[in-house]
Write a protein that holds these residues in place. Structure first.
Motif, mmCIF file in Angstrom:
data_model
loop_
_atom_site.group_PDB
_atom_site.id
_atom_site.type_symbol
_atom_site.label_atom_id
_atom_site.label_comp_id
_atom_site.label_asym_id
_atom_site.label_seq_id
_atom_site.Cartn_x
_atom_site.Cartn_y
_atom_site.Cartn_z
ATOM 1 N N TRP A 311 0.866 -1.188 0.000
ATOM 2 C CA TRP A 311 0.000 0.000 0.000
ATOM 3 C C TRP A 311 0.896 1.228 0.000
ATOM 4 C CZ3 TRP A 311 -5.325 0.079 -0.224
ATOM 5 C CH2 TRP A 311 -5.952 -1.162 -0.119
ATOM 6 N N PRO A 312 0.572 2.233 -0.796
ATOM 7 C CA PRO A 312 1.399 3.445 -0.742
ATOM 8 C C PRO A 312 1.310 4.031 0.669
ATOM 9 C CG PRO A 312 -0.243 3.580 -2.528
ATOM 10 C CD PRO A 312 -0.544 2.352 -1.742
ATOM 11 N N THR A 313 2.450 4.188 1.310
ATOM 12 C CA THR A 313 2.421 4.654 2.700
ATOM 13 C C THR A 313 1.813 6.057 2.775
ATOM 14 O OG1 THR A 313 4.682 5.380 2.394
ATOM 15 C CG2 THR A 313 4.369 3.273 3.494
ATOM 16 N N GLU A 314 2.028 6.846 1.730
ATOM 17 C CA GLU A 314 1.458 8.213 1.728
ATOM 18 C C GLU A 314 -0.067 8.156 1.799
ATOM 19 O OE1 GLU A 314 3.648 7.039 -0.349
ATOM 20 O OE2 GLU A 314 5.367 8.383 -0.403
ATOM 21 N N ALA A 315 -0.646 7.182 1.083
ATOM 22 C CA ALA A 315 -2.108 7.086 1.051
ATOM 23 C C ALA A 315 -2.642 6.613 2.405
ATOM 24 C CB ALA A 315 -2.539 6.134 -0.056
ATOM 25 N N VAL A 316 -1.941 5.662 3.014
ATOM 26 C CA VAL A 316 -2.370 5.185 4.334
ATOM 27 C C VAL A 316 -2.333 6.363 5.319
ATOM 28 C CG1 VAL A 316 -1.863 3.603 6.237
ATOM 29 C CG2 VAL A 316 -1.515 2.848 3.874
ATOM 30 N N LEU A 317 -1.270 7.128 5.208
ATOM 31 C CA LEU A 317 -1.117 8.256 6.122
ATOM 32 C C LEU A 317 -2.172 9.342 5.861
ATOM 33 C CD1 LEU A 317 0.973 8.454 8.313
ATOM 34 C CD2 LEU A 317 2.143 10.159 6.946
ATOM 35 N N GLU A 318 -2.467 9.556 4.592
ATOM 36 C CA GLU A 318 -3.501 10.551 4.264
ATOM 37 C C GLU A 318 -4.835 10.115 4.844
ATOM 38 O OE1 GLU A 318 -2.773 13.489 1.129
ATOM 39 O OE2 GLU A 318 -3.649 11.796 0.061
#
Ligand code: GLU
Length: 526
Positions: A311-318
């Motif tokens: 999973w793109p970590t940026e997306a999880v964080l967003e």
């Protein structure tokens, strides 16, 4: 209050004379020199070898509050449970934080950041409490305590070491010495003067002031087996001397809140401001009810799951950021901010109950995120993931990186019409796997019209531009009395095995003439 112990006896009780006075500690860890309004936060996990998504959520809130205010974000390892193996567990925490971009920025002067290395500090503070009669050495054994518990239960009293049940609460110096002389090692307990009939008010930044009955338990401050502090006492000492301004922690700590405020008051220290975060929940597939994400039952409770599945970590964080700051999604869609780091997180608006983590919603964030990536970045993300988690894919990509780039570049040149079918790095590869002959799954169900395929092959030229290619399809359709779409669909399924794909002309160009011809021939001859 009881009579305080002499300095000599304190040293004997603790096994060492305190290294610092309180004044020395205040000087060693002075108030931080930061601009007004700067937050000092810390993520304080116990090294369990497992990083829960709820922990990542808290770490995000900590990091964000510090970063947006020009403050400091610390990572403090709460390793006071000496039975646990720490080194690898800390690596898991550090690695997760690093990968999700949650960099901590504290300076060594306020460390050490492993609680197991802070014994001198805890002992120095507890020495002060012992000297002031606000703590005492307790020689109750595990069996003694079990007996007390049984008696309390059968008499219908609340269990715990408090009031008349706290046998050693008023222990004399002579008795202490007697215990010590026979080699007994005490725990150090709080001498609680709280009365549950009174209320104590505790301030939470989101919930406001919460009233609790005062704490009357003589809780353990320093454990007898290893001389290390309990969570409660370590929290007091560390968050004071690390000069934490905001404690972000799970709501499971609410019941201990009155105790913590009691401890700060005893020391005459200003407590930090607390933000007790909600659990991270999901909707249970079976019951349809909302419940906490469980380490045991839900793979997505584990941060490692998101890394392994790419999973793109940026997306999880967003997505986590949007849970904490629910206005973010709208601000982003209106183009007011580009990333969660630009959006102002207001502590007061952090949800205090039932924060929902929905994998479908995460998919949306991930698709949107991947759609913004330039192709080179997309290739490197996918490739990095494969190199770590899927060696077969890694070598397949390594053999011909340009091929992957051309594949992923399909439908990426028009910013208004970027394909949004990529969710994770792993799924991106699965999504385009038909481009590789060893992974291609011919479609056995589709009823091909071989006539159309033969006609296509007869005039196929890989050098045709898109218009000429389409003109040929139109001609075939007219000749055979079918729709243009029928010809295209036969081709699409023959080449990809699927009925739904991105732009067919681009696929043909990327696959190359030989592969196109051979797949069509396989269908015709099959
Ligand atoms: N070690 C504690 C936990 O993992 C930390 C709680 C806090 O942030 O104070 O729950």
């Amino acid at each position: 209050m009881r009579k305080g112990l002499s300095a000599d006896l304190i040293a004997r009780v603790l096994g060492n004379a305190p290294k610092y006075t309180l004044a020395e500690l205040e000087e060693k860890y002075p108030p931080r020199n930061l601009p007004d309004g700067a937050f000092v936060t810390r993520f304080a996990p116990s090294p369990t070898g497992y990083m829960h998504i709820g922990g990542l959520y808290q770490a995000f809130v900590d990091c964000k509050l510090a970063r947006q205010s020009g403050g400091v974000f610390m990572l403090r390892i709460e390793d006071t449970d000496t039975k646990r193996e720490v080194a690898d567990a800390v690596k898991i925490i550090e690695d997760s934080m690093h990968r999700f971009g949650l960099e901590y920025n504290d300076v060594p002067e306020y460390g050490p950041y492993y609680q197991s290395q802070r014994k001198d500090i805890y002992h120095s503070v507890v020495a002060d409490l012992l000297a002031r009669g606000l703590a005492y050495p307790c020689f109750l054994t595990a069996e003694d305590m079990e007996k007390i518990r049984e008696n309390q239960k059968s008499a219908g009293f609340a269990t715990g070491i408090y009031g008349e049940f706290a046998r050693d609460r008023d222990i004399s110096e002579e008795e202490i010495i007697r215990h010590l002389n026979v080699g007994e090692v005490p725990s150090i307990r709080l001498y609680s003067t709280g009365n549950p009939d009174n209320r104590i008010f505790c301030k939470d930044a989101v919930r406001g002031s919460i009233g609790f009955p005062e704490n009357n338990e003589d809780i353990v401050l320093i454990k007898s087996n290893d001389g290390l502090p309990t969570y409660h006492f370590a929290h007091l000492c560390d968050d004071h001397f690390m000069r934490t301004t905001h404690v972000v922690r799970g709501e499971e700590w609410l019941p201990s809140f009155p105790l913590h405020i009691q401890l700060f008051r005893m020391m005459e220290w200003t407590p930090p401001l607390y933000i007790h975060t909600s659990t991270i929940d999901k909707i249970d597939e079976e019951t349809g009810k909302q419940r906490k994400l469980s380490k045991r039952h839900d793979p997505e409770a584990n941060v490692a799951f998101f890394l392994q599945d790419g999973w793109p970590t940026e997306a999880v964080l967003e997505y986590l950021g949007n849970i904490a700051a629910s206005g973010y999604e709208e601000a982003k869609s209106k183009g007011q901010v580009k990333s969660i780091w630009e959006y102002d997180l207001k502590p007061k608006k952090i949800p205090i109950s039932g924060a929902l983590f929905d994998m479908k919603k995460l998919e949306w964030w991930a698709k949107e995120y991947i759609a913004t990536l330039p192709v080179d970045k997309l290739v490197s993300c996918v490739r990095d993931w494969a190199e770590e988690y899927d060696t077969q894919w890694a070598s397949r990509i390594g053999d011909n990186p340009e091929y992957l780039k051309n594949i992923l570049a399909i439908e990426r040149d028009n910013p208004k019409r970027i394909r949004k079918d990529f969710i994770t790095w792993k799924q991106t590869l699965q999504e385009v796997s038909y481009f590789w002959d060893d992974l291609f799954l011919p479609n056995k169900e589709y009823e091909f019209n071989k006539d159309l395929l033969n006609a296509f092959l007869a005039t196929f030229d890989i050098c045709d531009d898109k218009d000429s290619w389409w003109a040929k399809i139109v001609t075939i359709a007219a000749d055979k009395g079918v729709k243009n779409g029928d010809v295209a669909m036969n081709l699409r399924v023959a080449l990809t095995g699927r009925t739904n794909t991105p732009d067919l002309y681009s696929i043909i160009q990327v696959m190359g003439g030989d592969r196109v011809v051979s797949r069509i021939k396989d269908v015709i001859n099959g």
